[in-house]
Design a protein around this motif. Structure first.
Motif, PDB file in Angstrom:
ATOM      1  N   ILE A  64       0.878  -1.173   0.000  1.00 34.97           N
ATOM      2  CA  ILE A  64       0.000   0.000   0.000  1.00 34.97           C
ATOM      3  C   ILE A  64       0.913   1.219   0.000  1.00 34.97           C
ATOM      4  N   ARG A  65       0.718   2.105  -0.968  1.00 34.19           N
ATOM      5  CA  ARG A  65       1.506   3.343  -1.024  1.00 34.19           C
ATOM      6  C   ARG A  65       0.581   4.520  -0.740  1.00 34.19           C
ATOM      7  N   TYR A  66       1.063   5.427   0.096  1.00 34.40           N
ATOM      8  CA  TYR A  66       0.306   6.647   0.340  1.00 34.40           C
ATOM      9  C   TYR A  66       1.281   7.808   0.510  1.00 34.40           C
ATOM     10  N   THR A  67       0.762   9.007   0.300  1.00 39.98           N
ATOM     11  CA  THR A  67       1.580  10.215   0.323  1.00 39.98           C
ATOM     12  C   THR A  67       1.390  10.965   1.632  1.00 39.98           C
ATOM     13  N   VAL A  68       2.495  11.415   2.205  1.00 44.39           N
ATOM     14  CA  VAL A  68       2.460  12.195   3.444  1.00 44.39           C
ATOM     15  C   VAL A  68       2.882  13.617   3.101  1.00 44.39           C
ATOM     16  N   ARG A  69       1.998  14.545   3.369  1.00 41.46           N
ATOM     17  CA  ARG A  69       2.291  15.968   3.142  1.00 41.46           C
ATOM     18  C   ARG A  69       2.248  16.673   4.487  1.00 41.46           C
ATOM     19  N   GLN A  70       3.319  17.367   4.810  1.00 35.94           N
ATOM     20  CA  GLN A  70       3.418  18.087   6.075  1.00 35.94           C
ATOM     21  C   GLN A  70       4.107  19.415   5.804  1.00 35.94           C
ATOM     22  N   LYS A  71       3.580  20.473   6.382  1.00 36.74           N
ATOM     23  CA  LYS A  71       4.157  21.796   6.160  1.00 36.74           C
ATOM     24  C   LYS A  71       5.623  21.817   6.561  1.00 36.74           C
ATOM     25  N   ARG A  72       6.436  22.502   5.778  1.00 32.77           N
ATOM     26  CA  ARG A  72       7.861  22.692   6.001  1.00 32.77           C
ATOM     27  C   ARG A  72       8.666  21.405   5.889  1.00 32.77           C
ATOM     28  N   PHE A  73       8.071  20.336   5.342  1.00 30.86           N
ATOM     29  CA  PHE A  73       8.786  19.088   5.123  1.00 30.86           C
ATOM     30  C   PHE A  73       8.571  18.631   3.690  1.00 30.86           C
ATOM     31  N   ARG A  74       9.469  17.826   3.204  1.00 32.61           N
ATOM     32  CA  ARG A  74       9.314  17.271   1.867  1.00 32.61           C
ATOM     33  C   ARG A  74       8.131  16.316   1.830  1.00 32.61           C
ATOM     34  N   VAL A  75       7.500  16.228   0.663  1.00 31.21           N
ATOM     35  CA  VAL A  75       6.431  15.253   0.466  1.00 31.21           C
ATOM     36  C   VAL A  75       7.075  13.874   0.398  1.00 31.21           C
ATOM     37  N   GLN A  76       6.524  12.941   1.144  1.00 28.91           N
ATOM     38  CA  GLN A  76       7.083  11.592   1.169  1.00 28.91           C
ATOM     39  C   GLN A  76       6.033  10.585   0.742  1.00 28.91           C
ATOM     40  N   VAL A  77       6.482   9.580   0.015  1.00 24.41           N
ATOM     41  CA  VAL A  77       5.626   8.454  -0.333  1.00 24.41           C
ATOM     42  C   VAL A  77       6.031   7.291   0.568  1.00 24.41           C
ATOM     43  N   VAL A  78       5.071   6.775   1.314  1.00 20.64           N
ATOM     44  CA  VAL A  78       5.323   5.679   2.248  1.00 20.64           C
ATOM     45  C   VAL A  78       4.803   4.397   1.631  1.00 20.64           C
ATOM     46  N   ALA A  79       5.619   3.364   1.644  1.00 22.84           N
ATOM     47  CA  ALA A  79       5.214   2.044   1.178  1.00 22.84           C
ATOM     48  C   ALA A  79       4.979   1.169   2.401  1.00 22.84           C
ATOM     49  N   LEU A  80       3.762   0.711   2.550  1.00 30.10           N
ATOM     50  CA  LEU A  80       3.366  -0.132   3.676  1.00 30.10           C
ATOM     51  C   LEU A  80       3.134  -1.541   3.137  1.00 30.10           C
ATOM     52  N   VAL A  81       3.827  -2.521   3.677  1.00 29.56           N
ATOM     53  CA  VAL A  81       3.702  -3.905   3.227  1.00 29.56           C
ATOM     54  C   VAL A  81       2.989  -4.690   4.314  1.00 29.56           C
ATOM     55  N   THR A  82       1.956  -5.432   3.920  1.00 32.49           N
ATOM     56  CA  THR A  82       1.142  -6.164   4.878  1.00 32.49           C
ATOM     57  C   THR A  82       0.765  -7.532   4.326  1.00 32.49           C
ATOM     58  N   THR A  83       0.440  -8.447   5.224  1.00 32.90           N
ATOM     59  CA  THR A  83      -0.068  -9.753   4.809  1.00 32.90           C
ATOM     60  C   THR A  83      -1.592  -9.765   4.798  1.00 32.90           C
ATOM     61  N   LEU A  84      -2.226  -8.641   5.126  1.00 34.48           N
ATOM     62  CA  LEU A  84      -3.676  -8.515   5.049  1.00 34.48           C
ATOM     63  C   LEU A  84      -4.037  -8.226   3.594  1.00 34.48           C
ATOM     64  N   LEU A  85      -4.374  -9.256   2.849  1.00 37.73           N
ATOM     65  CA  LEU A  85      -4.476  -9.160   1.394  1.00 37.73           C
ATOM     66  C   LEU A  85      -5.814  -8.643   0.881  1.00 37.73           C
ATOM     67  N   ASP A  86      -6.882  -8.782   1.645  1.00 39.09           N
ATOM     68  CA  ASP A  86      -8.216  -8.438   1.161  1.00 39.09           C
ATOM     69  C   ASP A  86      -8.439  -6.926   1.224  1.00 39.09           C
ATOM     70  N   ASP A 142      -4.020   4.695   8.211  1.00 39.67           N
ATOM     71  CA  ASP A 142      -4.353   5.349   9.485  1.00 39.67           C
ATOM     72  C   ASP A 142      -3.786   4.575  10.672  1.00 39.67           C
ATOM     73  N   LEU A 143      -3.904   3.239  10.632  1.00 38.44           N
ATOM     74  CA  LEU A 143      -3.355   2.416  11.711  1.00 38.44           C
ATOM     75  C   LEU A 143      -1.839   2.559  11.785  1.00 38.44           C
ATOM     76  N   TYR A 144      -1.185   2.590  10.615  1.00 37.53           N
ATOM     77  CA  TYR A 144       0.270   2.734  10.593  1.00 37.53           C
ATOM     78  C   TYR A 144       0.687   4.087  11.162  1.00 37.53           C
ATOM     79  N   ARG A 145      -0.043   5.150  10.796  1.00 36.58           N
ATOM     80  CA  ARG A 145       0.265   6.479  11.337  1.00 36.58           C
ATOM     81  C   ARG A 145       0.092   6.505  12.854  1.00 36.58           C
ATOM     82  N   ALA A 146      -0.979   5.862  13.342  1.00 36.99           N
ATOM     83  CA  ALA A 146      -1.206   5.814  14.794  1.00 36.99           C
ATOM     84  C   ALA A 146      -0.085   5.044  15.490  1.00 36.99           C
ATOM     85  N   MET A 147       0.327   3.924  14.891  1.00 32.69           N
ATOM     86  CA  MET A 147       1.420   3.141  15.462  1.00 32.69           C
ATOM     87  C   MET A 147       2.716   3.956  15.477  1.00 32.69           C
ATOM     88  N   TRP A 148       2.936   4.712  14.409  1.00 32.64           N
ATOM     89  CA  TRP A 148       4.144   5.537  14.326  1.00 32.64           C
ATOM     90  C   TRP A 148       4.146   6.607  15.419  1.00 32.64           C
TER      91      TRP A 148
END
Length: 159
Positions: free
Chosen positions: A27-49, A60-66
């Protein structure tokens, strides 16, 4: 997995029972935060469905865990929580709860705690005072990180 040795701490039977391949979902998603570079995060999971586990919910779960991990790292640094002294699970839970309580109280008051005399001077004490735990072996960073990387790369190339 024939032809491979099991890693240290794993028995040959457990290693042999591991699957040769593992299906994962990226799963790839983009993180945009003021005064920081835009980052693309690659999340790999075994939850396939993707229906049962939507990409946005996983992100959202990954961000909360972070956030939890970042806050724990902050606690370790500010409160000296990197060394726990209790040896039982219940004791460790109580110790962490006390650190969290102290941290929360300081945050609410937004002031530094007064100094406490934890080890008062006892003139009749005959045991020598010394530190039991050694400090970490890494030196303080006194140069820019980029310069230290160059030095390390030069040492690896020379070796």
């Amino acid at each position: 997995m024939k032809g491979y040795l099991p890693p240290t701490g794993m028995t040959a039977d457990v290693f042999a029972a591991l699957p040769v391949t593992l299906a994962v979902r990226e799963i790839r998603y983009t993180v945009r935060q003021k005064r920081f570079r835009v980052q693309v995060v690659a999340l790999v999971t075994t939850l396939l469905d993707p229906v049962a586990y939507p990409a946005e919910a996983q992100a959202d779960l990954y961000r909360a865990m972070w956030r939890v991990e970042s806050n724990l790292a902050h606690l370790k640094t500010t409160l000296g929580l990197d060394v726990l002294h209790c040896q039982s699970e219940a004791g460790v839970r109580r110790e962490i709860a006390m650190f969290a309580l102290a941290y929360s109280l300081v945050r609410v008051v937004d002031a530094t705690l007064p100094t406490f005399d934890v080890n008062p001077d006892r003139r009749d004490r005959i045991e020598p005072r010394s530190q039991k735990r050694r400090t970490k072996k890494y030196p303080y960073m006194k140069n820019l990180r980029a310069e230290l990387r160059k030095l390390r790369m030069a040492k690896e190339v020379a070796a």
